[in-house]
Design a protein around this motif. Structure first.
Motif, short mmCIF file in Angstrom:
data_model
loop_
_atom_site.label_atom_id
_atom_site.label_comp_id
_atom_site.label_asym_id
_atom_site.label_seq_id
_atom_site.Cartn_x
_atom_site.Cartn_y
_atom_site.Cartn_z
N SER A 123 1.11 -1.40 -0.02
CA SER A 123 0.19 0.03 0.03
C SER A 123 0.78 1.19 -0.07
N GLY A 124 2.07 1.28 0.42
CA GLY A 124 2.99 2.35 0.52
C GLY A 124 2.55 3.34 1.90
N LYS A 125 1.82 2.94 2.60
CA LYS A 125 1.28 3.66 3.79
C LYS A 125 1.68 2.77 5.30
N ILE A 163 -8.86 -6.02 6.60
CA ILE A 163 -10.08 -5.50 6.27
C ILE A 163 -9.65 -4.30 5.13
N ALA A 164 -8.57 -3.80 5.30
CA ALA A 164 -8.10 -2.72 4.37
C ALA A 164 -7.71 -3.37 3.31
N VAL A 165 -7.08 -4.53 3.14
CA VAL A 165 -6.42 -5.23 2.09
C VAL A 165 -7.24 -5.57 0.85
N ILE A 175 -7.36 1.81 -0.97
CA ILE A 175 -6.34 1.91 -0.12
C ILE A 175 -5.02 1.07 -0.69
N MET A 176 -5.48 -0.02 -1.32
CA MET A 176 -4.13 -0.90 -1.89
C MET A 176 -3.93 -0.66 -3.29
N GLY A 177 -5.00 -0.05 -3.98
CA GLY A 177 -4.45 0.43 -5.43
C GLY A 177 -5.15 -0.86 -6.19
N ASP A 178 -5.15 -0.63 -7.55
CA ASP A 178 -5.45 -1.44 -8.50
C ASP A 178 -4.51 -2.69 -8.74
N SER A 221 -4.90 -14.17 4.17
CA SER A 221 -5.98 -13.83 4.58
C SER A 221 -6.54 -14.59 5.78
N ILE A 222 -6.77 -15.97 5.56
CA ILE A 222 -7.49 -17.01 6.18
C ILE A 222 -6.62 -17.17 7.54
#
Length: 403
Positions: free
Chosen positions: A68-70, A358-360, A365-368, A377-378
Motif C-alpha cells: 500500500s505504501g502507507k 479489512i483494508a487489504v 487503499i491498496m490500489g488496483d 488472509s485465512i
C-alpha cells in the motif's frame, strides 16, 4: 539496477533484524526461563505455536503496509477516519511503557558485567541509544548495531547450549506432542514476541528505507522470513539451554531465572555471558521500540514526506528514550502499570491485524491490481480470533490483579 537490488536487500535485512531482536528482548529471556522451569519440555509447544503465529502475522502486516505504501496508522485512518489515531495511542503508550523494561534490561546487563548499579547502567544505555538515533544516517547505524548485537547474542547462546547438552529428542517430541498444554504460557509468549509495536517494526522500516508497491514483495518475504528465522533460532536455543539446566536438577532462581540458567551451565563465566546477552537484548529492544513507536506519529501518504514529522522526529526520539530512562532511574519498573499495559498489549495485535486484513480488500487503499493471497488472509483471521480471545483473558487477569 544491481545496486538498487543490493540496497533493497540491505533494507530488507535491516528490517528483519530490527523485528527479530525486538521480539527477543529482556522480557522474553525471563519468560522463557520461567516457563521452562515450570513446564519443562512441554514449553516447546508454546515456542512452536509462537513461531507459527509469527509467520502469519509478519507476512500479512509487512505485505499490506509495503504494497500500500502507507504506514499502519494511515491505513487505519483511510479505512475509518480516526481509527489510526486510536491505533497510534495504543502502540505508543504500550511501547513507551515497555521501553522502561527494555532500558532496565540494559542497566541490569551493565550491572552483571561491570558491577555498576542498574540505574547508572540504564543512563549509559539511554545515552548510547540517543547517539545511535541522532547521528547522520541513523537508520543505517541502527541496522548495523542491531545486526552486530544479534550475532553476539546467537553465538553466546549457542556456546551455552553446546556445553550443557540439552535433551533435544525429548524437546522435539514434546514440542509436537505435549503432555500438558498451558494456555497462559502460550498467550504470554505470543503476546510478548509478536504483539504491540513489534508487529510493525519491520514493515515501517521497509517504508522508511524507500521500499513500497507490488514490486517489493520479494524483499518483503526475504526480510520477514529472515527475521522470523533469526528470532525462532534464538527462542529455540534459549529454551534448550534452560531445559538442559533443569534436566540436570538445578533449581532456577525465581528472582532472576534467566541469569541462573547461564550461571548453572557455565559458572561465573556463564553469568557474565548472560550480562552481555541481557545488554544486547535490552539495547536492541530499546532501538526497536523507539523507532516503531515514533514512526506511528508520521501520517504522510505514499511517497510523500511529512516535513513537520521529519523536523520534530529527533525531539520525539529524545523524549521517548529520556522519559523511559528517567522512569526506570527514579521509580523503577512500575509493576502494576506494566501488568495493565501488558494486558492491553494483548489486544493490540488482533485489533491492528483485523484493521489491515479489512483494508487489504479495499482498492482505494491498496490500489488496483493487487490481490492478497487467500491463504494469508485465512491464516490472519484465525490469528485474530485466537489472539482476541487470549487478549480478553489477559485483560481480565490484569484487572483482577489490581484489586
Amino acid at each position: 539496477m544491481e545496486k538498487n537490488k543490493r540496497t533493497a536487500f540491505n533494507i530488507a535485512m535491516g528490517a528483519a533484524f530490527l523485528m527479530a531482536m525486538s521480539a527477543v528482548g529482556p522480557g522474553f529471556l525471563t519468560q522463557t526461563a520461567t516457563f521452562t522451569s515450570q513446564l519443562g519440555a512441554d514449553f516447546g509447544f508454546a515456542i512452536l505455536i509462537c513461531i507459527l503465529v509469527d509467520i502469519g502475522v509478519q507476512l500479512n502486516i509487512w505485505r499490506i503496509i509495503v504494497v500500500s505504501g502507507k504506514k499502519a496508522q494511515t491505513i487505519a485512518n483511510e479505512l475509518l477516519p480516526g481509527l489510526g489515531y486510536l491505533l497510534t495511542a495504543l502502540i505508543v503508550m504500550g511501547g513507551l511503557t515497555f521501553n522502561i523494561g527494555n532500558i532496565g534490561g540494559v542497566g541490569l546487563g551493565f550491572n552483571v558485567l561491570f558491577g555498576i548499579s542498574p540505574e547508572n547502567g540504564a543512563l549509559i544505555g539511554g545515552a548510547i541509544a540517543l547517539i545511535i538515533f541522532l547521528v547522520r544516517n541513523a537508520l543505517i547505524v541502527m541496522d548495523r548495531t542491531v545486526q552486530v548485537l544479534a550475532v553476539v547474542k546467537v553465538l553466546l547462546i549457542v556456546f551455552i547450549v553446546a556445553i550443557s547438552a540439552p535433551p533435544v529428542g525429548q524437546a522435539a517430541y514434546h514440542a509436537f506432542l505435549p503432555s500438558h498444554i498451558d494456555f497462559y504460557s502460550i498467550v504470554t509468549i505470543v503476546g510478548g514476541t509478536v504483539g504491540g509495536y513489534i508487529s510493525f517494526s519491520g514493515g515501517h522500516r521497509l517504508l522508511e528505507g524507500g521500499l513500497r508497491g507490488k514490486n517489493s514483495v520479494r524483499y518483503i518475504n526475504e526480510g520477514a522470513l529472515t527475521g522470523i528465522g533469526v528470532a525462532s533460532v534464538i527462542r529455540i536455543l534459549l529454551f534448550l539451554a534452560a531445559l538442559a539446566v533443569i534436566a540436570e536438577g538445578f533449581k532456577l532462581n525465581p528472582l532472576n531465572p534467566a541469569a541462573s540458567v547461564f550461571q548453572s551451565a557455565a559458572g561465573n563465566f556463564g553469568y557474565k555471558f548472560f550480562g552481555l546477552i541481557l545488554f544486547a537484548a535490552g539495547m536492541t529492544s530499546t532501538l526497536g521500540s523507539t523507532f516503531t513507536s515514533v514512526s506511528f506519529l508520521d501520517y504522510s501518504r505514499s511517497e510523500q514526506k511529512n516535513d513537520l514529522y521529519q523536523k520534530i522526529r529527533p525531539y520525539l526520539v529524545i523524549f521517548f528514550i529520556v522519559f523511559s530512562t528517567a522512569i526506570f532511574y527514579f521509580i523503577g519498573s512500575p509493576a502494576k502499570v506494566l501488568v495493565m499495559v501488558g494486558a492491553i498489549n494483548g489486544l493490540i495485535l488482533p485489533i491492528a491485524l483485523a484493521i489491515l486484513l479489512i483494508a487489504v480488500t479495499k482498492k482505494r487503499i491498496m490500489g488496483d491490481g493487487y490481490k492478497h493471497p487467500i491463504w494469508l488472509s485465512i491464516t490472519g483471521w484465525i490469528i485474530v480470533a485466537f489472539m482476541a480471545y487470549a487478549g480478553v483473558q489477559s485483560l481480565i487477569k490484569g484487572f483482577s490483579s489490581l484489586f
